[in-house]
Design an enzyme around this catalytic site. Sequence first.
Site: not given
Ligand SMILES: NC(=O)c1ccc[n+]([C@@H]2O[C@H](COP(=O)([O-])OP(=O)(O)OC[C@H]3O[C@@H](n4cnc5c(N)ncnc54)[C@H](O)[C@@H]3O)[C@@H](O)[C@H]2O)c1
Length: 247
Positions: A33, A78-79, A104-106, A138-139, A142, A148
């Site tokens: 990160d 998960g992003t 979108a949701n794990f 959501h918070h 987001k 998603g």
């Molecule tokens: N699929 C799921 O179940 C699920 C659940 C929760 C959140 N999400 C998604 O996951 C993503 C992250 O959520 P979060 O709450 O942890 O966000 P967050 O903002 O707390 O953390 C994201 C992190 O990614 C880092 N980052 C950005 N670009 C990067 C890169 N190229 N390489 C490495 N690190 C990088 C940032 O510095 C940050 O620390 C969002 O897209 C959110 O919508 C998905």
Amino acid sequence: MMLNITLIGYGKMGKMIASLAEQHGCKVKSIIDPHQEGCEKEIREDLLGEVCIDFTQPQSVLENIKKVAAVGKHMVVGTTGWNKYEDEVRKIVEANNIGLVFGANFSIGMNIFNRIVRYAASLCDKFPIYDVCGWEMHHNQKADSPSGTAIQLAETIISQSSTKETAIYDRLNRPINKSELHFASLRGGSEPGWHNIIFDSENDTIELSHHVRSRACFATGALKAAQWISVHKGMYSFNQMMEDLLC
Ligand SMILES: NC(=O)c1ccc[n+]([C@@H]2O[C@H](COP(=O)([O-])OP(=O)(O)OC[C@H]3O[C@@H](n4cnc5c(N)ncnc54)[C@H](O)[C@@H]3O)[C@@H](O)[C@H]2O)c1
């Protein structure tokens, strides 16, 4: 034997996955990160475990997938908010012969919820007295809106409906057309994820609700997906993985 994993993104989700990894048979080999202290700054082959778990941001995800696939490692993504790249990602996965699970949701509970909503929608569709709509909250950090998951739930309802053809996520100050499914999105506070589906008639209401208590529910699903994809190749949605686990 423990599965070696790499966390790409060490924000809210990355930290939660790190804290639960061992309980789910995974060992965190590295954390990447660029914006978090103490983490590796970029993806390098020597850093990567057998499976890389990406919870970063929509703008980063395609580049990350390209770099991980190029060295033949599997991925859990998960992003959210990168759907427009899905075809491109599928080609990358096939060309590099890796495995990738995305969703979108794990949350395992949300996957079950989606199945319950499908059934409820198919039943209510047989009785035109019921109309259906939904909302999510959501918070306020987001990045994407609607979620998603809201889009997935709306698609599930439309697939079972003889009257709803499209979904709208914002009313845009106009009345709802009966062929539109209205799904509202709220952003505020620190809510980790709340989705509600409402089947409403003149005389009664059926309300189905999935409320995330902690991000541990997403992290648990992501770690389960890491174990599953470590022995699979190809691109799978989290739902396809769940189908496999349920049969
Ligand atoms: N699929 C799921 O179940 C699920 C659940 C929760 C959140 N999400 C998604 O996951 C993503 C992250 O959520 P979060 O709450 O942890 O966000 P967050 O903002 O707390 O953390 C994201 C992190 O990614 C880092 N980052 C950005 N670009 C990067 C890169 N190229 N390489 C490495 N690190 C990088 C940032 O510095 C940050 O620390 C969002 O897209 C959110 O919508 C998905």
